[in-house]
Write a protein that holds these residues in place. Structure first.
Motif, PDB file in Angstrom:
ATOM      1  N   ILE A 213       0.857  -1.189   0.000  1.00 20.13           N
ATOM      2  CA  ILE A 213       0.000   0.000   0.000  1.00 20.13           C
ATOM      3  C   ILE A 213       0.892   1.237   0.000  1.00 20.13           C
ATOM      4  N   GLU A 214       0.739   2.087  -0.978  1.00 21.77           N
ATOM      5  CA  GLU A 214       1.567   3.284  -1.097  1.00 21.77           C
ATOM      6  C   GLU A 214       0.722   4.448  -1.607  1.00 21.77           C
ATOM      7  N   GLY A 215       1.346   5.604  -1.640  1.00 22.92           N
ATOM      8  CA  GLY A 215       0.744   6.769  -2.263  1.00 22.92           C
ATOM      9  C   GLY A 215      -0.523   7.240  -1.588  1.00 22.92           C
ATOM     10  N   ARG A 216      -1.529   7.586  -2.426  1.00 24.05           N
ATOM     11  CA  ARG A 216      -2.753   8.181  -1.923  1.00 24.05           C
ATOM     12  C   ARG A 216      -3.520   7.232  -1.009  1.00 24.05           C
ATOM     13  N   ASP A 217      -3.556   5.960  -1.321  1.00 27.12           N
ATOM     14  CA  ASP A 217      -4.272   5.004  -0.471  1.00 27.12           C
ATOM     15  C   ASP A 217      -3.667   4.953   0.928  1.00 27.12           C
ATOM     16  N   LEU A 218      -2.358   4.971   1.007  1.00 27.38           N
ATOM     17  CA  LEU A 218      -1.702   4.933   2.315  1.00 27.38           C
ATOM     18  C   LEU A 218      -2.018   6.200   3.106  1.00 27.38           C
ATOM     19  N   LEU A 219      -1.974   7.341   2.444  1.00 33.08           N
ATOM     20  CA  LEU A 219      -2.215   8.603   3.134  1.00 33.08           C
ATOM     21  C   LEU A 219      -3.658   8.726   3.599  1.00 33.08           C
ATOM     22  N   ILE A 220      -4.605   8.471   2.705  1.00 32.67           N
ATOM     23  CA  ILE A 220      -6.011   8.722   3.020  1.00 32.67           C
ATOM     24  C   ILE A 220      -6.581   7.663   3.952  1.00 32.67           C
ATOM     25  N   HIS A 221      -6.298   6.399   3.685  1.00 28.44           N
ATOM     26  CA  HIS A 221      -6.950   5.318   4.419  1.00 28.44           C
ATOM     27  C   HIS A 221      -6.205   4.889   5.686  1.00 28.44           C
ATOM     28  N   HIS A 222      -4.942   5.232   5.821  1.00 30.52           N
ATOM     29  CA  HIS A 222      -4.167   4.736   6.966  1.00 30.52           C
ATOM     30  C   HIS A 222      -3.517   5.850   7.796  1.00 30.52           C
TER      31      HIS A 222
END
Length: 309
Positions: A213-222
Motif C-alpha cells: 500500500i503506497e501513495g494516496r491510499d496509504l495517506l487517506i486510508h491509513h
C-alpha cells in the motif's frame, strides 16, 4: 455517563471561579464606572450608585450578581444605559462569531493540506515552502499583521475597505478574517506536518507499506485520520487565541464585536459588561472543549472519554 457529569460539574466550577476572579479584579482596579472627564456632583454620584447597587457592601453585591447570573441576567451596562449587557453581547456575537468561525475554517482548510504536503514530502521544496509559510504566520503578531493588511490591500491597492463593518458587504470581513486566521494557520501547518511524519514512522504504516500500500491510499486510508488527532486537540486553544485575538483585530478594524466591547468596558470600568463578555467567552471555550473531547475519541479510539458504567 458519570464521566460526563463530572465534566459538567468541572465546567460549572470553572465558570464560578472565572466570574469570582473577574468580580474581584474589577472591584480592585482604581476608579469607577462614573469617573468621567466631567466630574459629577456627590448627589448625582450617590443616586447612580444607589440605582446600580454600588453603595452596598461588596459581599452583598457579589451575592446579588450571583443571583442574577443564576437567572440568566447579566445585568445592566453602566456606559450604555439604554442596553443590557445581554443585548450588547448578543449584538456583538452576531459579528464576532461569524468572523471567528470563518477564521478557524480558513486556517483548517488551508493549513491541513499544506501540512500534509509538507509532511508527505518532508525535506523537499514543497516542505520548505509550507514550513516557510508557517514560520511567517508565527512571526507576525496580529497587531502587526492587521495594519499591514490595511496598508497593502486598502490603502495601496484599494481592493478592500480599511475598516468599519457592513453585514451586507462581505468585503468588510476579508481582512479581519485573514488577520485572525494567519497565526492559527501557521500552527495548523506545523502541527499537521509533525503529526504526519510521526504517523508515517509507526509500525502499522510500515506494515501497510510491506503489503504494497503506497501513495494516496496509504495517506487517506491509513495515515490521515491518526495524524489529525493533534489538530482536533488544538481546536480548544485555537478558540482561546481567536477570542483574545478578536480584541486586537476588532480595535484595528473598528468592528463592533465583543472584543471591542471588552476593551471599552475595561477602560470605562463597566463591571457588568466586562464580566459578561468574560463569562460568554468562558462558556464558549468550555463547550468547545467538551466537543473536542468527543471528537478526539472518534479520531483516536484510544483517547475516547466515553466509558461504560
Amino acid at each position: 455517563m458519570r464521566r460526563w457529569l463530572f465534566r459538567i460539574g468541572e465546567a460549572l466550577l470553572t465558570l464560578w471561579l472565572l466570574m469570582t476572579l473577574c468580580f474581584v479584579l474589577m472591584r480592585a482596579a482604581p476608579g469607577g464606572p462614573f469617573d468621567v472627564e466631567r466630574e459629577v456632583t456627590p448627589e448625582i454620584r450617590a443616586r447612580l450608585e444607589a440605582r446600580y447597587h454600588l453603595d452596598e457592601p461588596l459581599p452583598t453585591q457579589y451575592l446579588r450578581y450571583l443571583g442574577q447570573i443564576a437567572q440568566g441576567d447579566l445585568g445592566p451596562s453602566f456606559q450604555y444605559p439604554d442596553y443590557t449587557v445581554g443585548e450588547l453581547i448578543a449584538g456583538g456575537l452576531t459579528v464576532s462569531a461569524p468572523l471567528g468561525i470563518a477564521a478557524l475554517v480558513l486556517a483548517l482548510l488551508v493549513g491541513v493540506p499544506l501540512g500534509l504536503v509538507a509532511g508527505w514530502r518532508a525535506g523537499r521544496i514543497s516542505d520548505h515552502v509550507a514550513s516557510g509559510i508557517g514560520l511567517v504566520g508565527l512571526a507576525l503578531p496580529k497587531f502587526v499583521l492587521a495594519p499591514l493588511l490595511v496598508l497593502c490591500f486598502a490603502v495601496w491597492l484599494g481592493w478592500l475597505p480599511a475598516g468599519g463593518w457592513d453585514a451586507s458587504d462581505p468585503r468588510y470581513a476579508v481582512l479581519p478574517v485573514i488577520a485572525l486566521a494567519a497565526p492559527n494557520l501557521a500552527y495548523v501547518v506545523r502541527l499537521t506536518r509533525a503529526s504526519l511524519i510521526d504517523v508515517l514512522a509507526t509500525d502499522y504504516i510500515l506494515a501497510a507499506r510491506a503489503r504494497g500500500i503506497e501513495g494516496r491510499d496509504l495517506l487517506i486510508h491509513h495515515a490521515l485520520r491518526p495524524s489529525l488527532a493533534p489538530i482536533v486537540a488544538w481546536i480548544a486553544p485555537a478558540t482561546i487565541a481567536l477570542v483574545t485575538g478578536s480584541v486586537v483585530v476588532e480595535q484595528v478594524f473598528g468592528i463592533p464585536g465583543i472584543g471591542r466591547y471588552f476593551v471599552q468596558g475595561a477602560l470605562n470600568r463597566d463591571y457588568t459588561l466586562v464580566m459578561g463578555v468574560a463569562l460568554t467567552a468562558g462558556v464558549a471555550i468550555i463547550l468547545i472543549n467538551l466537543a473536542v473531547d468527543a471528537l478526539r475519541g472518534w479520531v483516536d479510539p484510544r483517547l475516547s472519554i466515553v466509558t461504560s458504567d
